[in-house]
Design a protein around this motif. Structure first.
Motif, PDB file in Angstrom:
ATOM      1  N   MET A   4      11.266 -46.542   5.515  1.00  0.00           N
ATOM      2  CA  MET A   4      10.412 -48.023   6.085  1.00  0.00           C
ATOM      3  C   MET A   4      11.042 -47.555   7.704  1.00  0.00           C
ATOM      4  SD  MET A   4       9.676 -51.643   5.353  1.00  0.00           S
ATOM      5  CE  MET A   4      11.408 -52.033   5.981  1.00  0.00           C
ATOM      6  N   GLN A   5       9.564 -47.376   8.599  1.00  0.00           N
ATOM      7  CA  GLN A   5      10.239 -47.739   9.865  1.00  0.00           C
ATOM      8  C   GLN A   5      10.122 -48.095  10.625  1.00  0.00           C
ATOM      9  OE1 GLN A   5       6.836 -44.628   9.725  1.00  0.00           O
ATOM     10  NE2 GLN A   5       7.335 -43.594  11.296  1.00  0.00           N
ATOM     11  N   ALA A   6      11.259 -48.860  12.167  1.00  0.00           N
ATOM     12  CA  ALA A   6      11.449 -50.374  12.754  1.00  0.00           C
ATOM     13  C   ALA A   6      10.944 -50.466  14.469  1.00  0.00           C
ATOM     14  CB  ALA A   6      12.672 -50.795  11.799  1.00  0.00           C
ATOM     15  N   TYR A   7      10.483 -50.976  13.884  1.00  0.00           N
ATOM     16  CA  TYR A   7      11.052 -50.621  15.810  1.00  0.00           C
ATOM     17  C   TYR A   7      10.637 -52.629  16.764  1.00  0.00           C
ATOM     18  CZ  TYR A   7       8.387 -46.716  14.741  1.00  0.00           C
ATOM     19  OH  TYR A   7       8.246 -45.691  14.192  1.00  0.00           O
ATOM     20  N   ARG A   8      11.585 -52.269  17.662  1.00  0.00           N
ATOM     21  CA  ARG A   8      11.986 -54.224  18.308  1.00  0.00           C
ATOM     22  C   ARG A   8      10.912 -53.697  19.397  1.00  0.00           C
ATOM     23  NH1 ARG A   8      18.177 -57.309  18.230  1.00  0.00           N
ATOM     24  NH2 ARG A   8      16.781 -58.991  19.008  1.00  0.00           N
ATOM     25  N   ALA A   9       9.825 -54.822  20.064  1.00  0.00           N
ATOM     26  CA  ALA A   9      10.035 -55.220  21.185  1.00  0.00           C
ATOM     27  C   ALA A   9       9.445 -56.044  21.725  1.00  0.00           C
ATOM     28  CB  ALA A   9       8.472 -53.505  21.438  1.00  0.00           C
ATOM     29  N   SER A  10       8.412 -56.500  22.229  1.00  0.00           N
ATOM     30  CA  SER A  10       7.034 -56.692  22.538  1.00  0.00           C
ATOM     31  C   SER A  10       6.080 -56.997  22.120  1.00  0.00           C
ATOM     32  CB  SER A  10       7.429 -57.663  23.547  1.00  0.00           C
ATOM     33  OG  SER A  10       8.236 -58.226  24.587  1.00  0.00           O
ATOM     34  N   ILE A  11       5.282 -57.418  21.023  1.00  0.00           N
ATOM     35  CA  ILE A  11       4.478 -57.661  20.199  1.00  0.00           C
ATOM     36  C   ILE A  11       2.888 -57.798  20.624  1.00  0.00           C
ATOM     37  CG2 ILE A  11       3.726 -56.665  17.802  1.00  0.00           C
ATOM     38  CD1 ILE A  11       6.537 -56.181  16.756  1.00  0.00           C
ATOM     39  N   PHE A  12       2.116 -57.666  20.677  1.00  0.00           N
ATOM     40  CA  PHE A  12       0.932 -58.665  21.003  1.00  0.00           C
ATOM     41  C   PHE A  12      -0.012 -57.811  20.481  1.00  0.00           C
ATOM     42  CE2 PHE A  12      -3.024 -58.191  23.425  1.00  0.00           C
ATOM     43  CZ  PHE A  12      -3.227 -59.450  23.300  1.00  0.00           C
ATOM     44  N   HIS A  13      -1.589 -58.963  19.369  1.00  0.00           N
ATOM     45  CA  HIS A  13      -2.630 -58.374  19.006  1.00  0.00           C
ATOM     46  C   HIS A  13      -3.813 -59.310  19.010  1.00  0.00           C
ATOM     47  CE1 HIS A  13      -1.502 -59.703  14.133  1.00  0.00           C
ATOM     48  NE2 HIS A  13      -0.219 -59.903  14.961  1.00  0.00           N
ATOM     49  N   LEU A  14      -4.968 -59.319  18.409  1.00  0.00           N
ATOM     50  CA  LEU A  14      -5.512 -59.927  18.328  1.00  0.00           C
ATOM     51  C   LEU A  14      -5.923 -60.513  16.578  1.00  0.00           C
ATOM     52  CD1 LEU A  14      -6.953 -61.738  20.725  1.00  0.00           C
ATOM     53  CD2 LEU A  14      -6.368 -59.621  21.060  1.00  0.00           C
ATOM     54  N   GLU A  15      -5.633 -61.602  16.338  1.00  0.00           N
ATOM     55  CA  GLU A  15      -6.477 -61.879  15.045  1.00  0.00           C
ATOM     56  C   GLU A  15      -8.047 -62.434  14.525  1.00  0.00           C
ATOM     57  OE1 GLU A  15      -1.838 -63.720  13.511  1.00  0.00           O
ATOM     58  OE2 GLU A  15      -3.370 -64.690  15.214  1.00  0.00           O
ATOM     59  N   ASP A  16      -8.472 -62.902  16.022  1.00  0.00           N
ATOM     60  CA  ASP A  16      -9.475 -63.221  16.094  1.00  0.00           C
ATOM     61  C   ASP A  16     -10.313 -62.526  16.963  1.00  0.00           C
ATOM     62  OD1 ASP A  16     -11.848 -63.858  15.114  1.00  0.00           O
ATOM     63  OD2 ASP A  16     -11.165 -65.894  13.724  1.00  0.00           O
ATOM     64  N   ASP A  17     -11.478 -63.422  17.661  1.00  0.00           N
ATOM     65  CA  ASP A  17     -12.151 -63.562  18.476  1.00  0.00           C
ATOM     66  C   ASP A  17     -11.834 -64.236  19.700  1.00  0.00           C
ATOM     67  OD1 ASP A  17     -14.638 -63.213  20.850  1.00  0.00           O
ATOM     68  OD2 ASP A  17     -15.127 -62.765  19.805  1.00  0.00           O
ATOM     69  N   PRO A  18     -10.897 -64.333  20.867  1.00  0.00           N
ATOM     70  CA  PRO A  18     -10.193 -65.640  21.132  1.00  0.00           C
ATOM     71  C   PRO A  18     -12.042 -66.167  22.047  1.00  0.00           C
ATOM     72  CG  PRO A  18      -9.953 -63.642  22.563  1.00  0.00           C
ATOM     73  CD  PRO A  18     -10.536 -63.176  21.631  1.00  0.00           C
ATOM     74  N   SER A  19     -13.161 -65.936  21.989  1.00  0.00           N
ATOM     75  CA  SER A  19     -14.551 -66.286  23.009  1.00  0.00           C
ATOM     76  C   SER A  19     -15.082 -66.902  22.092  1.00  0.00           C
ATOM     77  CB  SER A  19     -15.190 -64.987  22.959  1.00  0.00           C
ATOM     78  OG  SER A  19     -15.845 -64.794  22.458  1.00  0.00           O
ATOM     79  N   THR A  20     -15.023 -66.810  20.606  1.00  0.00           N
ATOM     80  CA  THR A  20     -15.205 -67.714  19.723  1.00  0.00           C
ATOM     81  C   THR A  20     -14.811 -69.191  18.996  1.00  0.00           C
ATOM     82  OG1 THR A  20     -15.336 -66.554  17.416  1.00  0.00           O
ATOM     83  CG2 THR A  20     -17.151 -65.944  19.143  1.00  0.00           C
ATOM     84  N   ILE A  21     -13.498 -68.998  18.917  1.00  0.00           N
ATOM     85  CA  ILE A  21     -12.548 -70.333  17.928  1.00  0.00           C
ATOM     86  C   ILE A  21     -12.265 -70.718  18.919  1.00  0.00           C
ATOM     87  CG2 ILE A  21     -12.959 -68.467  16.043  1.00  0.00           C
ATOM     88  CD1 ILE A  21      -8.943 -68.176  16.972  1.00  0.00           C
ATOM     89  N   ASP A  22     -11.843 -72.278  18.885  1.00  0.00           N
ATOM     90  CA  ASP A  22     -10.531 -73.048  19.574  1.00  0.00           C
ATOM     91  C   ASP A  22      -9.201 -72.486  18.822  1.00  0.00           C
ATOM     92  OD1 ASP A  22     -12.531 -74.399  20.389  1.00  0.00           O
ATOM     93  OD2 ASP A  22     -12.753 -75.535  18.295  1.00  0.00           O
ATOM     94  N   GLY A  23      -8.431 -73.258  20.172  1.00  0.00           N
ATOM     95  CA  GLY A  23      -6.915 -72.796  18.827  1.00  0.00           C
ATOM     96  C   GLY A  23      -6.385 -71.266  19.737  1.00  0.00           C
ATOM     97  N   GLU A  24      -5.563 -70.335  19.292  1.00  0.00           N
ATOM     98  CA  GLU A  24      -5.006 -69.750  19.314  1.00  0.00           C
ATOM     99  C   GLU A  24      -5.435 -68.159  18.604  1.00  0.00           C
ATOM    100  OE1 GLU A  24      -1.217 -69.156  19.855  1.00  0.00           O
ATOM    101  OE2 GLU A  24      -0.557 -70.050  21.530  1.00  0.00           O
ATOM    102  N   ALA A  25      -6.193 -67.111  19.980  1.00  0.00           N
ATOM    103  CA  ALA A  25      -6.528 -66.043  18.522  1.00  0.00           C
ATOM    104  C   ALA A  25      -6.027 -65.414  18.530  1.00  0.00           C
ATOM    105  CB  ALA A  25      -8.264 -65.818  19.139  1.00  0.00           C
ATOM    106  N   HIS A  26      -4.353 -64.581  19.188  1.00  0.00           N
ATOM    107  CA  HIS A  26      -3.386 -64.255  19.139  1.00  0.00           C
ATOM    108  C   HIS A  26      -2.132 -65.123  18.534  1.00  0.00           C
ATOM    109  CE1 HIS A  26      -2.625 -66.727  23.085  1.00  0.00           C
ATOM    110  NE2 HIS A  26      -0.895 -65.797  22.701  1.00  0.00           N
ATOM    111  N   ALA A  27      -2.012 -63.135  18.094  1.00  0.00           N
ATOM    112  CA  ALA A  27      -0.305 -63.643  18.346  1.00  0.00           C
ATOM    113  C   ALA A  27       0.822 -62.410  19.166  1.00  0.00           C
ATOM    114  CB  ALA A  27      -0.195 -62.700  16.776  1.00  0.00           C
ATOM    115  N   PHE A  28       2.001 -62.945  19.583  1.00  0.00           N
ATOM    116  CA  PHE A  28       2.266 -62.781  20.867  1.00  0.00           C
ATOM    117  C   PHE A  28       3.988 -63.654  20.739  1.00  0.00           C
ATOM    118  CE2 PHE A  28       4.941 -62.851  24.903  1.00  0.00           C
ATOM    119  CZ  PHE A  28       5.169 -61.913  24.530  1.00  0.00           C
ATOM    120  N   HIS A  29       4.935 -61.971  20.579  1.00  0.00           N
ATOM    121  CA  HIS A  29       6.574 -62.463  19.729  1.00  0.00           C
ATOM    122  C   HIS A  29       7.092 -61.928  21.134  1.00  0.00           C
ATOM    123  CE1 HIS A  29       4.630 -63.268  15.854  1.00  0.00           C
ATOM    124  NE2 HIS A  29       3.655 -62.288  16.005  1.00  0.00           N
TER     125      HIS A  29
END
Length: 428
Positions: free
Chosen positions: A1-26
């Motif tokens: 297994m490989q492991a990478y520690r950093a800030s991480i950002f990705h989309l989980e859904d279309d932010p223009s069409t859903i209420d609430g957060e559509a992204h994950a940010f760590h």
């Protein structure tokens, strides 16, 4: 297994069409990868216990994102990018067709393919939908180069049996034979896929388009890509060639080319009814801001397309497009919106470049985000790649502000490392 520690950002859904957060940010995140797939992605504090004896690569200060998805680009146009003058049809005659004629030579095709895929990776593009030239060897060379790097690449040879110079036309019979051979040899090999590729309606006879629709129907897992409603003169010429069609989109629809695996580049001059029909069919549009500006084609109505439920991805459209960089292309997409009185939200912009592009290709279960189980195509972005970017980001107060600065000031220099299926394929 490989492991990478950093800030991480990705989309989980279309932010223009859903209420609430559509992204994950760590802000302090951990990405775990095994056998080329994402095992886990989240806050370091929550996942550290899952590490066992796996060493962690500390990338503190960097940002990990999914790899970019380019939904429209031309492999044989690399050498005439930034060619001066003309709008679409004259530009094709003066610059594009002479450049594409060289791809009849296998050696030239192979050398260019190596450069092309390396340039994609250098700019953080890990998946792409690509036009080849009319020559079968051009697509074979491109597939071979992508296969070596385990890239998710979909491509097809251009179909052109009229309105093109000698040496750049095929026939209904040779076009079918070439496609059948390419599908048999390459479709589904590694992470490769084939796309039936009528260049555009002007270059294809009724018989050629009918044949393309037949091949598409006979091979339901392949894709279809073409151009649609890019330039006013192109639209007028198409109407003359297909007088019985209700409009440009109907030209393709009557031959069975509008479906849920179809991607139409540009769509600059489409309006509500056409967008409704595209949405109903499950088809996608590739938004290509740099080429639309460079050729003076017009301003894509992104908000209208999205409001009608059309799937939209971002396309660099090299060589009318002026950069391989999806980051740079997102900055130009914002400017197009400004000219239309629309303001492209940075979260939506990154959605178009990642998960939105994956959805446009019907590959959202495989790529586009860093959800567990997906293929580990991801980037390590250097937030201090240039002095100006470092200074600007130091003053950013929110995630959206940081993302916006990246898409306006960022380019290939920001992409420090590119991973394809968990394997590093580029390091700056």
């Amino acid at each position: 297994m490989q492991a990478y520690r950093a800030s991480i950002f990705h989309l989980e859904d279309d932010p223009s069409t859903i209420d609430g957060e559509a992204h994950a940010f760590h802000a302090d995140g951990l990405l775990l990868v095994e056998d080329g797939r994402v095992v886990a992605c989240g806050a370091y504090a929550h996942l550290a216990d899952e590490l066992g004896d796996t060493p962690v690569e500390d990338l503190t200060g960097k940002l990990i994102t999914p790899g970019f998805v380019d939904t429209h680009i031309h492999f044989p146009q690399v050498d005439m990018i930034a060619a001066h003058g003309e709008q679409l049809l004259d530009w094709l005659e003066r610059h594009t067709f002479p450049a594409e004629a060289a791809f009849a030579d296998r050696g030239h095709a192979e050398q260019t393919a190596e450069f092309f895929v390396e340039e994609l990776l250098r700019n953080g593009t890990t998946s792409a939908l690509v036009f080849g030239s009319v020559h079968r060897v051009s697509v074979e060379a491109l597939f071979a180069a992508a296969l070596k790097r385990d890239m998710r690449l979909i491509a097809g040879k251009s179909l052109m049996d009229r309105n093109a110079p000698p040496g750049l036309t095929d026939t209904v019979e040779t076009g079918r034979a070439d496609m059948e051979g390419l599908i048999a040899d390459w479709h589904g090999k590694g992470r490769l896929g084939y796309a039936v590729t009528p260049r555009f309606a002007i270059s294809c006879s009724d018989a050629q388009l009918a044949m393309a629709g037949q091949v598409l129907a006979e091979h339901p897992t392949v894709w279809m890509q073409t151009h649609l409603s890019e330039n006013i003169r192109e639209i007028v010429d198409t109407a003359v060639l297909f007088p019985d069609a209700a409009d440009y989109l109907d030209v393709y629809d009557r031959f069975g080319l509008v479906g849920d695996r179809s991607v139409f580049a540009h769509g600059v001059h489409l309006q509500g009814d056409a967008f409704q029909r595209l949405a109903k069919a499950g088809s996608a549009v590739a938004f290509c801001p740099t080429s639309n500006l460079f050729l003076g084609s017009g301003l894509f109505p992104l908000e209208s397309a999205c409001a009608h439920g059309v799937k939209v991805g971002i396309g660099t459209d090299v060589g009318a497009g002026t950069s391989f960089s999806v980051l740079h292309t997102l900055g130009e997409a914002y400017k197009v919106g400004q000219l239309r009185g629309e303001s492209l939200d940075p979260l939506h912009a990154f959605y178009l470049a990642t998960l939105g592009g994956a959805r446009a290709l019907g590959l959202e279960d495989e790529i586009g985000s860093l959800e567990p189980g997906k293929i580990a195509d991801f980037l390590v972005l250097d937030l201090a790649a240039t002095p100006l970017l470092a200074r600007r980001l130091a003053a950013a107060k929110t995630l959206e502000d940081r993302l916006f600065a990246l898409m306006v000031l960022g380019d290939d220099r920001v992409v420090e490392r590119t991973f394809v299926a968990g394997v590093e394929r580029h390091r700056r």
